[in-house]
Write an enzyme that holds these catalytic residues in place. Sequence first.
Site, short mmCIF file in Angstrom:
data_model
loop_
_atom_site.label_atom_id
_atom_site.label_comp_id
_atom_site.label_asym_id
_atom_site.label_seq_id
_atom_site.Cartn_x
_atom_site.Cartn_y
_atom_site.Cartn_z
N ARG A 71 0.83 -1.22 0.00
CA ARG A 71 0.00 0.00 0.00
C ARG A 71 0.85 1.26 0.00
O ARG A 71 0.52 2.26 -0.63
CB ARG A 71 -0.92 0.03 1.23
CG ARG A 71 -2.06 -0.96 1.14
CD ARG A 71 -2.98 -0.86 2.35
NE ARG A 71 -4.04 -1.85 2.23
CZ ARG A 71 -5.22 -1.60 1.67
NH1 ARG A 71 -5.51 -0.41 1.22
NH2 ARG A 71 -6.13 -2.55 1.59
N MET A 96 -11.89 4.69 -2.42
CA MET A 96 -12.17 3.46 -1.67
C MET A 96 -10.90 2.64 -1.37
O MET A 96 -10.91 1.41 -1.42
CB MET A 96 -13.20 2.62 -2.42
CG MET A 96 -14.52 3.36 -2.69
SD MET A 96 -15.27 4.13 -1.24
CE MET A 96 -16.13 2.71 -0.55
N HIS A 115 -17.97 10.61 4.57
CA HIS A 115 -18.39 9.24 4.87
C HIS A 115 -19.91 9.20 4.95
O HIS A 115 -20.51 10.07 5.60
CB HIS A 115 -17.76 8.79 6.19
CG HIS A 115 -18.09 7.37 6.53
ND1 HIS A 115 -17.47 6.30 5.92
CD2 HIS A 115 -19.00 6.85 7.39
CE1 HIS A 115 -17.99 5.18 6.39
NE2 HIS A 115 -18.93 5.48 7.29
N LEU A 150 -9.42 4.15 10.86
CA LEU A 150 -10.41 4.29 9.79
C LEU A 150 -11.70 4.97 10.27
O LEU A 150 -12.31 4.53 11.24
CB LEU A 150 -10.74 2.90 9.22
CG LEU A 150 -11.66 2.89 7.99
CD1 LEU A 150 -10.97 3.51 6.79
CD2 LEU A 150 -12.13 1.48 7.68
C1 GAR Z 1 -20.30 8.70 -1.46
O1 GAR Z 1 -21.55 8.34 -0.93
C2 GAR Z 1 -19.26 8.78 -0.36
O2 GAR Z 1 -19.76 9.25 0.85
C3 GAR Z 1 -18.85 7.34 -0.25
O3 GAR Z 1 -18.80 6.86 -1.57
C4 GAR Z 1 -19.75 7.59 -2.36
C5 GAR Z 1 -19.04 8.13 -3.56
O4 GAR Z 1 -19.93 8.70 -4.46
N1 GAR Z 1 -17.59 7.21 0.42
C6 GAR Z 1 -17.26 6.19 1.18
O5 GAR Z 1 -17.99 5.25 1.39
C7 GAR Z 1 -15.87 6.28 1.79
N2 GAR Z 1 -15.65 5.21 2.70
P1 GAR Z 1 -19.44 9.72 -5.56
O6 GAR Z 1 -18.29 9.02 -6.31
O7 GAR Z 1 -20.62 9.91 -6.43
O8 GAR Z 1 -18.98 10.96 -4.88
#
Ligand code: GAR
Length: 206
Positions: A71, A96, A115, A150
């Site tokens: 990583r 992610m 989040h 996290l």
């Molecule tokens: C969003 O809902 C964000 O909060 C979530 O992924 C989605 C991305 O949507 N993030 C996480 O879950 C981080 N752990 P987007 O690409 O349309 O902004």
Amino acid sequence: MSTAKRVRTAILISGRGSNMVALIEAAKAADFPAEIVLVAANLPDAGGLERAAAAGIATASVDHRPFGKDREAFERALDAELQAHQIELVVLAGFMRVLTPWFVTRWQGRLINIHPSLLPDFRGTHTHARALEAGVAEHGCTVHFVVPELDAGPTILQAKVPVLPGDDEASLSARVLEQEHRIYPQALALVASGAVRLEDGTALGA
Ligand code: GAR
């Protein structure tokens, strides 16, 4: 046109980038304290990359897969892109990949995330399904400073939505996403302007 120096900001994505679009739109205002100068993805086919390019923003893709389990090596490559663009602030928007303490410490106080839950509830993934399963009456989203643990960093802004009878994952996530698009630009402005900052593990000014 404003003459104030705007903070050079990168958005990191893994997917469609709807939060990224909301941030880019907000940053078009001349008095917005952050300038979006780079969008970088860990997946070359992340849909948001095309949307960023269409908005005239420089893009980079640093595929994490060739780095395997290393990583930190991936993050060093990503960090090199950030340095090359003289980035001062990093915004995670649906990024992610879990970041190592090396990266988080390097960007401490200059790294924020959104989040899709009311932290500290539902850290990690599948937050909407877990909220429905738990039967909570309220759900929402949180913008926070990133710390090595996290989804545990101090909150900058939060927005709540009701969980309604008959909700499924799709309806609930859409309701939350609308709030994400509203509060993420606000939170970025608070951090970029210095109104909120990370100090001694708390979000001072939040
Ligand atoms: C969003 O809902 C964000 O909060 C979530 O992924 C989605 C991305 O949507 N993030 C996480 O879950 C981080 N752990 P987007 O690409 O349309 O902004």
